[in-house]
Design a protein around this motif. Structure first.
Motif, PDB file in Angstrom:
ATOM      1  N   TYR A 195       9.791   3.639   3.982  1.00 11.49           N
ATOM      2  CA  TYR A 195       8.923   2.622   3.858  1.00 11.49           C
ATOM      3  C   TYR A 195       9.186   1.851   5.232  1.00 11.49           C
ATOM      4  CZ  TYR A 195       9.632   3.356  -1.069  1.00 11.49           C
ATOM      5  OH  TYR A 195       9.660   4.059  -2.271  1.00 11.49           O
ATOM      6  N   THR A 196       8.091   0.867   5.665  1.00 13.82           N
ATOM      7  CA  THR A 196       8.108   0.150   6.758  1.00 13.82           C
ATOM      8  C   THR A 196       7.895  -1.316   6.243  1.00 13.82           C
ATOM      9  OG1 THR A 196       6.040   0.526   7.389  1.00 13.82           O
ATOM     10  CG2 THR A 196       7.775   1.700   8.461  1.00 13.82           C
ATOM     11  N   ASP A 197       8.823  -2.219   6.707  1.00  9.75           N
ATOM     12  CA  ASP A 197       8.506  -3.555   6.636  1.00  9.75           C
ATOM     13  C   ASP A 197       7.440  -4.124   7.529  1.00  9.75           C
ATOM     14  OD1 ASP A 197       8.394  -6.069   5.679  1.00  9.75           O
ATOM     15  OD2 ASP A 197      10.544  -6.376   5.731  1.00  9.75           O
ATOM     16  N   LEU A 198       6.174  -4.636   6.982  1.00  2.46           N
ATOM     17  CA  LEU A 198       5.568  -5.252   8.024  1.00  2.46           C
ATOM     18  C   LEU A 198       5.518  -6.644   8.388  1.00  2.46           C
ATOM     19  CD1 LEU A 198       2.212  -3.526   6.589  1.00  2.46           C
ATOM     20  CD2 LEU A 198       3.605  -2.714   8.406  1.00  2.46           C
ATOM     21  N   GLY A 199       6.747  -7.134   7.666  1.00  7.08           N
ATOM     22  CA  GLY A 199       6.777  -8.586   7.978  1.00  7.08           C
ATOM     23  C   GLY A 199       5.903  -9.302   6.777  1.00  7.08           C
ATOM     24  N   GLY A 226       6.177 -10.137   4.071  1.00 17.40           N
ATOM     25  CA  GLY A 226       6.142  -9.642   2.745  1.00 17.40           C
ATOM     26  C   GLY A 226       5.285  -8.424   2.395  1.00 17.40           C
ATOM     27  N   CYS A 227       4.492  -8.084   3.474  1.00 18.52           N
ATOM     28  CA  CYS A 227       4.120  -6.660   3.230  1.00 18.52           C
ATOM     29  C   CYS A 227       4.687  -5.454   3.756  1.00 18.52           C
ATOM     30  CB  CYS A 227       2.611  -6.701   4.025  1.00 18.52           C
ATOM     31  SG  CYS A 227       1.412  -7.791   3.635  1.00 18.52           S
ATOM     32  N   SER A 228       4.526  -4.616   2.933  1.00 22.57           N
ATOM     33  CA  SER A 228       5.271  -3.205   3.405  1.00 22.57           C
ATOM     34  C   SER A 228       4.468  -2.059   3.055  1.00 22.57           C
ATOM     35  CB  SER A 228       6.533  -3.115   2.821  1.00 22.57           C
ATOM     36  OG  SER A 228       6.650  -2.993   1.557  1.00 22.57           O
ATOM     37  N   LEU A 229       4.750  -1.126   3.978  1.00 21.55           N
ATOM     38  CA  LEU A 229       4.023   0.474   3.880  1.00 21.55           C
ATOM     39  C   LEU A 229       5.107   1.332   3.004  1.00 21.55           C
ATOM     40  CD1 LEU A 229       2.099   1.029   7.112  1.00 21.55           C
ATOM     41  CD2 LEU A 229       1.093   0.463   4.865  1.00 21.55           C
ATOM     42  N   GLY A 230       4.380   1.993   2.048  1.00 20.22           N
ATOM     43  CA  GLY A 230       5.279   2.986   1.135  1.00 20.22           C
ATOM     44  C   GLY A 230       4.812   4.144   1.726  1.00 20.22           C
ATOM     45  N   PHE A 231       5.488   5.260   2.021  1.00 18.90           N
ATOM     46  CA  PHE A 231       5.074   6.486   2.370  1.00 18.90           C
ATOM     47  C   PHE A 231       5.544   7.555   1.350  1.00 18.90           C
ATOM     48  CE2 PHE A 231       4.600   4.355   6.348  1.00 18.90           C
ATOM     49  CZ  PHE A 231       3.367   4.603   6.971  1.00 18.90           C
ATOM     50  N   VAL A 232       4.779   8.555   0.897  1.00 20.26           N
ATOM     51  CA  VAL A 232       5.264   9.591   0.265  1.00 20.26           C
ATOM     52  C   VAL A 232       5.028  10.841   1.125  1.00 20.26           C
ATOM     53  CG1 VAL A 232       5.126  10.982  -1.934  1.00 20.26           C
ATOM     54  CG2 VAL A 232       4.654   8.439  -1.897  1.00 20.26           C
ATOM     55  N   ASP A 233       6.172  11.425   1.561  1.00 17.97           N
ATOM     56  CA  ASP A 233       5.874  12.894   2.384  1.00 17.97           C
ATOM     57  C   ASP A 233       5.873  14.086   1.328  1.00 17.97           C
ATOM     58  OD1 ASP A 233       5.506  14.267   4.614  1.00 17.97           O
ATOM     59  OD2 ASP A 233       7.561  14.570   4.789  1.00 17.97           O
ATOM     60  N   VAL A 234       4.521  14.841   1.546  1.00 17.49           N
ATOM     61  CA  VAL A 234       4.342  15.804   0.549  1.00 17.49           C
ATOM     62  C   VAL A 234       4.904  17.233   1.202  1.00 17.49           C
ATOM     63  CG1 VAL A 234       2.687  14.592  -0.632  1.00 17.49           C
ATOM     64  CG2 VAL A 234       2.157  16.438   0.852  1.00 17.49           C
ATOM     65  N   THR A 264      -5.241  -1.738   7.612  1.00 15.85           N
ATOM     66  CA  THR A 264      -5.768  -1.373   6.217  1.00 15.85           C
ATOM     67  C   THR A 264      -4.956  -1.871   5.174  1.00 15.85           C
ATOM     68  OG1 THR A 264      -6.287   0.664   7.388  1.00 15.85           O
ATOM     69  CG2 THR A 264      -6.590   0.496   4.876  1.00 15.85           C
ATOM     70  N   SER A 265      -3.489  -2.013   5.293  1.00 16.05           N
ATOM     71  CA  SER A 265      -2.891  -2.408   4.134  1.00 16.05           C
ATOM     72  C   SER A 265      -2.795  -3.858   4.136  1.00 16.05           C
ATOM     73  CB  SER A 265      -1.161  -1.987   4.620  1.00 16.05           C
ATOM     74  OG  SER A 265      -0.395  -2.888   3.973  1.00 16.05           O
ATOM     75  N   ARG A 266      -3.059  -4.720   5.163  1.00 17.62           N
ATOM     76  CA  ARG A 266      -3.166  -6.232   4.979  1.00 17.62           C
ATOM     77  C   ARG A 266      -4.572  -6.356   4.092  1.00 17.62           C
ATOM     78  NH1 ARG A 266      -0.126  -6.832   9.660  1.00 17.62           N
ATOM     79  NH2 ARG A 266       1.817  -7.765   8.977  1.00 17.62           N
ATOM     80  N   LYS A 267      -5.462  -5.685   4.346  1.00 18.55           N
ATOM     81  CA  LYS A 267      -6.695  -5.887   3.709  1.00 18.55           C
ATOM     82  C   LYS A 267      -6.607  -5.539   2.263  1.00 18.55           C
ATOM     83  CE  LYS A 267      -9.838  -4.647   7.388  1.00 18.55           C
ATOM     84  NZ  LYS A 267     -10.518  -3.316   7.892  1.00 18.55           N
ATOM     85  N   MET A 268      -5.657  -4.472   2.037  1.00 23.26           N
ATOM     86  CA  MET A 268      -5.766  -4.188   0.617  1.00 23.26           C
ATOM     87  C   MET A 268      -4.561  -4.850  -0.173  1.00 23.26           C
ATOM     88  SD  MET A 268      -6.032   0.161   0.163  1.00 23.26           S
ATOM     89  CE  MET A 268      -4.856  -0.579  -1.160  1.00 23.26           C
ATOM     90  N   THR A 269      -3.872  -5.651   0.278  1.00 20.38           N
ATOM     91  CA  THR A 269      -2.628  -6.049  -0.530  1.00 20.38           C
ATOM     92  C   THR A 269      -2.990  -6.566  -1.864  1.00 20.38           C
ATOM     93  OG1 THR A 269      -2.455  -7.652   1.052  1.00 20.38           O
ATOM     94  CG2 THR A 269      -0.633  -6.104   1.005  1.00 20.38           C
ATOM     95  N   GLN A 270      -4.239  -7.316  -1.932  1.00 19.93           N
ATOM     96  CA  GLN A 270      -4.619  -7.796  -3.230  1.00 19.93           C
ATOM     97  C   GLN A 270      -5.058  -6.918  -4.113  1.00 19.93           C
ATOM     98  OE1 GLN A 270      -5.163 -10.068  -0.451  1.00 19.93           O
ATOM     99  NE2 GLN A 270      -3.719 -11.545  -1.173  1.00 19.93           N
ATOM    100  N   MET A 324       0.774  -1.116   0.085  1.00 23.30           N
ATOM    101  CA  MET A 324      -0.023  -0.133   0.074  1.00 23.30           C
ATOM    102  C   MET A 324       0.779   1.125   0.161  1.00 23.30           C
ATOM    103  SD  MET A 324      -3.235   0.955   2.605  1.00 23.30           S
ATOM    104  CE  MET A 324      -2.146   1.848   4.100  1.00 23.30           C
ATOM    105  N   ILE A 325       0.433   2.394  -0.899  1.00 19.97           N
ATOM    106  CA  ILE A 325       1.258   3.538  -0.835  1.00 19.97           C
ATOM    107  C   ILE A 325       0.400   4.588  -0.150  1.00 19.97           C
ATOM    108  CG2 ILE A 325       2.372   5.321  -2.138  1.00 19.97           C
ATOM    109  CD1 ILE A 325       2.160   3.307  -4.594  1.00 19.97           C
TER     110      ILE A 325
END
Ligand SMILES: Nc1nc2c(ncn2[C@@H]2O[C@H](COP(=O)(O)OP(=O)(O)O)[C@@H](O)[C@H]2O)c(=O)[nH]1
Ligand SMILES: [Mg+2]
Length: 650
Positions: free
Chosen positions: A44-48, A50-58, A164-170, A1-2
């Motif tokens: 980025y943070t690794d959620l273990g 195989g999932c990870s969060l990508g952040f864009v700081d604006v 949220t990210s786990r729900k969204m990875t698909q 998820m981004i």
């Protein structure tokens, strides 16, 4: 998820990301010095698992909205940061409006700096935020009180993002690969790297991609997906791609370009869109307004053309055409933002309805109906409605490209509906069954009309039939339909003439008598029939008279005027055409040159040129750089339908 941050300057976005990820996204020296985000930052943070969060700081500062816009394109989730001591401020409102216009419907609010505000203040601001969100797509977004400084509440927020990210990875990775480039640089030893959010599809190491809109071919050498080395990169990830290409250098790549898989490369400078005007605007948006368009990571100046009404009121939507000053990569359902000419206000946001729009007739009823069909949510509904509107056929390749469908996706779609598909000349045309039946019936009735109007002729030439049929389709489709009719014995062919199978025009008694004298001279001529002038001398006839007679015989299909000065029998024409065909078939690149044709046919240099030009016109051949290629088999253009052999005549 981004996830992308959003919110007013100094409300604590960058510090909060540091608390969430451990990464300080203000990496430029100027950002450090001024304590202010200027460009996009990434973490980025690794959620273990195989999932990870990508952040864009604006950046929150109004001067850098352009960078903010590049950062929020293609994201899945917005983190709106609002300082508890300050409450909503101008860029809070503007960023929220932008997210809303971009259709970002997933998000959360970080009520930051709670260490600096009293409980009463926190309550007050919370209520203000609830009111603010109510009219936006983020109406149900949860509010998390946090402090980036003391890290109070940060874990709650982090847990919410993880869930949220786990729900969204698909995330659906359909469509062709498209990555919106937001950074490009070189790494010693590796070469050129581009980074960006992947909008659709997936790619893998070794794949070929195209840099859009430039059209430069590149190859993927390696991939980092969400900051980890990876064999693939796909939708919903931020990726860094190490790319190479013979024509590629760093100076040719900019923020705003795309890396796409081949068929998604379709630069456009004019598209139609459904536009919603920002509810906070004071005036209606008028025709031909100048604006800055932001799509993906690109920003281009443009004009806005009204298609339905004279203007669009704040908070309202309407169809528009956007005319760009430069080509960009843009496809169906891409979202974009318009800012005013001086780049100070966000005036509108839109969704692309048709990326390839005509300049002429853009607001006529047919076109508006077309846009309503293109604007359907489901590609299947869109295709069915477009077919119903396209009695001249629909270019299916262009449709798939506009909708960013892969080859497999369009194939599945075409199987799921009732459609007549005509593959001709590298293009696939689609017809609804009703339109195809109507068209092919019309061909037959047009030929019959011709017979009653010109009974003395055998029938129309293909091009004459094309001119008379009231539904105009590309010539290749006319040919295809004729061929189908001939196979089904509903029409017949004599040389280049098309006729009803039962129709047999006969010459007058005088013409028949003359034919008996002239025809021996037109046959057995070693494929070089005499010049009309020489024939006239031979028969001591007036050239004009003889010319008229030969013309009448050509209308009967007994002769073909292949060059300005000579008539050929249909049999000789077919032999000449098949010679061309054989030359092409035998050559490696499936083409032939005039010299080879001259040697094979023995008709001499000048006649060779005339005959080949005739073949081009008749649609047998097409000139290409490497020579002529065969467009249609010789028999399909020059044969005489078996039902009516001309042996009896000749
Ligand atoms: N007291 C307090 N200060 C904060 C907090 N978050 C950020 N700041 C300070 O506010 C200023 C702006 O923060 P920054 O993260 O750069 O804001 P941005 O412009 O939204 O990215 C900096 O001086 C931060 O140290 C917080 O939760 N509490
Ligand atoms: Mg910042």
């Amino acid at each position: 998820m981004i996830v992308a941050t959003a919110g007013h300057v100094d409300h604590g976005k960058t510090l909060l990301l540091k608390a969430l990820t451990g990464v300080d996204t203000d990496r430029l020296p100027e950002e450090k010095q001024r304590g202010l985000s200027i460009d996009l930052g990434f973490a980025y943070t690794d959620l273990g698992d195989g999932c990870s969060l990508g952040f864009v700081d604006v950046p929150g500062h109004e001067k850098f909205i352009r960078n903010m816009l590049a950062g929020v394109a293609g994201i899945d989730f917005a983190l709106l940061v609002i300082a508890a001591d300050d409450g909503p401020m101008p860029q809070t409102l503007e960023h929220l409006a932008i997210l809303d216009l971009l259709g970002v419907s997933r998000g959360a609010v970080a009520l930051s700096k709670i260490d600096k505000a009293s409980p009463e203040q926190i309550d007050k601001v919370t209520r203000e935020i609830e009111v603010l969100l109510q009219s936006s797509q983020l109406a149900n977004a949860p509010i998390y009180p946090v402090s980036g400084l003391s890290r109070l509440g940060v874990n709650n927020l982090r847990n919410h993002l993880e869930t949220t990210s786990r729900k969204m990875t698909q995330k659906d990775a359909g469509g062709n690969f498209r990555l919106a480039i937001d950074r490009r640089f070189t790494v010693p030893g590796a070469g050129i790297i581009v980074t960006g959010s992947v909008f659709s599809g997936s790619t893998r190491v070794g794949n070929s991609l195209v840099l859009t809109p430039q059209g430069i071919d590149v190859r993927v050498r390696s991939i980092h997906a969400q900051n980890q080395p990876s064999e693939t990169g796909s939708a919903g990830q931020r990726c860094a791609l190490n790319i190479t290409g013979a024509d590629l250098d760093l100076a040719k790549i900019s923020r705003g370009d795309w890396l796409v898989s081949g068929s998604a490369h379709a630069p456009t400078q004019r598209f139609d869109a459904l536009l919603k005007v920002n509810a906070n605007e004071n005036h209606a948006l008028k025709h031909w307004t100048s604006a800055h368009l932001h799509l993906g990571a690109a920003s281009v100046t443009c004009r806005v053309v009204m298609l339905e009404d004279k203007s669009i009121a704040p908070g309202h939507s309407g169809l528009v055409q956007v005319v760009l000053d430069q080509p960009i990569g843009a496809l169906c359902v891409d979202r974009f933002i318009l800012r005013d000419q001086s780049a100070q206000r966000t005036i509108a946001g839109g969704t692309i309805v048709d990326p390839f729009s005509p300049a002429r007739g853009r607001a006529i009823p047919n076109r508006i109906a077309w846009l309503h069909a293109m604007g359907q949510k489901a590609t299947e509904d869109s295709l069915v409605q477009l077919l119903a509107l396209s009695h001249r056929g629909l270019d299916l390749g262009r449709f798939a490209q506009a909708w960013n469908l892969t080859k497999e996706e369009i194939a599945v779609l075409l199987k799921s509906i009732l459609i007549k598909i005509v593959h001709m000349d590298g293009t696939s045309w689609g017809f609804s069954i009703e339109h195809w039946d109507a068209y092919t019936q019309l061909l037959i009735s047009t030929v019959k009309d011709w017979h009653s109007e010109f009974p003395e002729t055998q029938g129309p030439q293909e091009y004459q039939l094309g001119r008379r049929v009231t539904t105009k389709v590309p010539f290749v489709i006319l040919r295809y339909a004729i061929r189908e009719h001939i196979k089904a014995c509903k029409l017949a062919r004599r040389g280049t003439i098309v006729h009803a199978p039962e129709h047999q025009a006969q010459p007058s008694a005088d013409d028949l008598a003359l034919w008996k004298r002239v025809s021996p001279l037109l046959q057995n001529t070693n494929l070089r029939p005499p010049l009309i002038n020489d024939l006239a001398t031979k028969f001591t006839m007036n050239v004009e008279e003889l010319g008229k007679f030969l013309h009448r015989m050509a209308q009967l299909g007994w002769l073909i005027k292949a060059t300005p000065t000579r008539y050929f029998t249909p049999a000789a024409t077919l032999i000449l055409a098949e010679m061309a065909e054989n030359l092409a078939i035998q050559s490696e690149c499936k083409t032939f040159k005039p010299g080879a044709y001259r040697d094979k046919s023995g008709v001499g240099r000048n006649l060779t040129i005339e005959i080949l030009e005739f073949f081009d016109k008749a649609g047998l051949t097409q000139r290409t750089k490497s020579g002529r290629r065969i467009l249609t088999p010789a028999k399909e253009i020059f044969a005489i339908s078996e039902a009516i052999t001309a042996k009896s005549i000749l």
